[in-house]
Design an enzyme around this catalytic site. Structure first.
Site, PDB file in Angstrom:
ATOM      1  N   ASP A   1       0.822  -1.212   0.000  1.00 58.85           N
ATOM      2  CA  ASP A   1       0.000   0.000   0.000  1.00 58.85           C
ATOM      3  C   ASP A   1       0.854   1.259   0.000  1.00 58.85           C
ATOM      4  O   ASP A   1       2.036   1.244   0.351  1.00 58.85           O
ATOM      5  CB  ASP A   1      -0.957   0.020   1.188  1.00 58.85           C
ATOM      6  CG  ASP A   1      -0.232  -0.015   2.534  1.00 58.85           C
ATOM      7  OD1 ASP A   1       0.761  -0.756   2.665  1.00 58.85           O
ATOM      8  OD2 ASP A   1      -0.664   0.695   3.465  1.00 58.85           O
TER       9      ASP A   1
ATOM     10  N   GLU B   1      -0.017  -1.415   5.535  1.00 50.83           N
ATOM     11  CA  GLU B   1       1.028  -1.034   6.486  1.00 50.83           C
ATOM     12  C   GLU B   1       0.849   0.392   6.974  1.00 50.83           C
ATOM     13  O   GLU B   1       1.116   0.702   8.144  1.00 50.83           O
ATOM     14  CB  GLU B   1       2.404  -1.204   5.823  1.00 50.83           C
ATOM     15  CG  GLU B   1       3.586  -1.014   6.756  1.00 50.83           C
ATOM     16  CD  GLU B   1       4.103   0.431   6.806  1.00 50.83           C
ATOM     17  OE1 GLU B   1       4.978   0.717   7.637  1.00 50.83           O
ATOM     18  OE2 GLU B   1       3.625   1.271   6.013  1.00 50.83           O
TER      19      GLU B   1
END
Length: 482
Positions: free
Chosen positions: A78, A145
């Site tokens: 991400d 994350e």
């Protein structure tokens, strides 16, 4: 023609460009996870995907390394999604508009996603290679994350046989990261009672700040527009009566807020006081920042309205008081590591909801008791201001391992390549290694990566030459992991 096709290492930038065409903001992980699975299947590599969309791809060792212990290459899928105020980019549907400038890779009017797309691209280039000597590779690509490390919390590490884990989420070339701060996310909610009033509606906006990563760049003491807005409103409220209508700033708790807008109602004869205070605060901020926030802008728009729904006086005072008194920014430096931040927090999100105002903080410290103390301070500020607070996510610190075999290999390899030792340090930003070690204490983790500038901001840039050097360095490290 691909924008990056002439850059070296060619495969690394090919995969990065392909990823950049896929929306991959935190919690929007299915499409990028599909891409990783398809990548593995096209190369007949073993692939495992869990319900969270974490992906593990395994590749056998090359000739002479068949029986070696696997090495884990790890990064997160991400990216932080930030854009300029005038951008019409839609992170749900649009790929990034990449361009090269002065040796750096950037994305037009948005974050680049080099944090941590470059890690995934480097690992993919190893998985794709046919001419790089290496032990068995276990590539671990985690999700979400940037907001709570949800993928790292969920991943089943029993699926991995390797003990040496190279995290590629560091952002300074020549620095090997061997520890990081722990963190927690804290939400404060303030109930709002409303009433109707008439007067002059003020739209006041603070923007043009540099922003940045609330861990890696908190020591630079950049302006946080949420805190600055609280200061402005508090000073103004001491001179005239005002009622908030809405107040909003920031979208991520790990981004130093660079744009905040407040709407509030004042009496029709108070317009000059508002304009005067805006001008006064702009001068104060320019003086305090000493040229380090050159883009700072303050906009004031005033219009007369009737029957405007506003926060009542108590609700208005509570929100303003909280923004004025809550701690923010760098709090403590390490007493053992010179220049390393120990404890900080960032009020990254300020949002008006239907009947409340919400704030999100990211609190970080390499000392657990300091982290808890700072959480308690925010709790007290919240209660004193009429709100309720709660922890909505947290992750542990990653403690330095003095007996790390991987660190010794990586330090020795760096010396051979460059004739000098790398810096071995810890960072204030959060890394997933702490969570991994909580699941697998036998892991030996080191983090490295190419030079990235201004991550989590629209000024994010990846150093192309540094990426080439990092690629060569990683290949040399893998050759020694026999």
């Amino acid at each position: 023609m691909a924008v990056l096709e002439n850059l070296e290492p060619q495969k690394v930038f090919q995969f990065f460009e392909e990823m950049s065409g896929i929306p991959r903001g935190t919690f929007d992980m299915k499409r990028i996870s599909d891409y990783c699975v398809a990548f593995a299947k096209e190369r007949n590599l073993e692939v495992i995907r869990d319900e969270m969309n974490n992906v593990i791809i395994k590749k056998p060792g090359t000739a002479g390394f068949e029986e070696s212990e696997p090495v884990i290459l790890q990064g997160h899928l991400d990216m932080v999604c930030e854009k300029t105020a005038d951008s019409d980019h839609d992170f749900k549907t649009d790929g990034l508009d990449l361009y090269v400038e002065d040796g750096y890779l950037r994305a037009r009017n948005t974050t680049l996603g080099g944090d941590n797309g470059i890690a995934v691209a480097i690992a993919m280039a190893v998985l794709d290679s046919s001419d790089i000597p290496h032990p068995p590779i276990e590539a671990l690509f985690t999700v979400d994350e940037e907001n709570g490390m949800g993928g790292a919390h969920a991943i089943d590490l029993t699926q991995l046989q390797g003990k040496k884990l190279i995290n590629l989420d560091s952002e300074e070339e020549g620095i090997l990261t061997t520890g990081c701060a722990g963190g927690l996310q804290f939400e404060s909610v303030f109930p709002v009672q409303k009433e109707k009033k008439s007067g002059s509606l003020v739209t006041f906006r603070i923007h043009g700040l540099l922003g940045g990563h609330s861990g890696g760049e908190i020591h630079k003491q950049r302006g946080n527009s949420n805190k600055m807005m609280g200061r402005f409103l508090y000073r103004l409220s001491r001179e005239i009566s005002l009622n908030l209508v809405s107040i909003n700033g920031g979208t991520k708790d790990n981004v130093i807020t660079l744009d905040t807008t407040a709407k509030f109602l004042v009496a029709n004869d108070a317009e000059s006081a508002v304009l005067g205070k805006a001008e006064e605060m702009k001068k104060i901020w320019d003086n305090e920042f000493m040229g380090e926030e050159p883009g700072l802008l303050v906009d004031t728009l005033i219009s007369q309205v009737t029957d405007c729904e506003v926060f009542d006086s108590v609700s208005t005072d509570n929100v303003i008081a909280f923004l004025e008194i809550c701690p923010n920014g760098l709090q403590e430096y390490s007493r053992k590591l010179e220049g390393v931040v120990e404890t900080s927090l960032n009020i990254g999100v300020l949002e008006t909801r239907e009947d409340s105002v919400m704030t999100h903080f990211h609190i970080r410290s390499s000392v657990e008791t300091r982290k808890q103390q700072l959480k308690e301070q925010v709790e007290v500020c919240t209660k004193l201001s009429g709100g309720e607070g709660r922890v909505i996510g947290q992750y542990p610190a990653w403690q330095y391992n003095p007996d790390s075999e991987l660190r010794q290999i990586m330090v020795g390899t760096y010396q051979e390549l460059y004739g000098k030792e790398p810096v071995v340090s810890t960072v204030h930003a959060g890394l997933e290694c702490g969570l991994f070690l909580g699941k697998r204490p036998d892991l030996d983790c080191v983090s490295a990566g190419p030079e990235l500038l201004n991550v989590h901001s629209v000024n994010e840039a990846l150093d192309i030459a540094s990426t080439q050097r990092t690629w060569e360095y990683l290949k040399a490290v893998l050759k020694k992991c026999k």
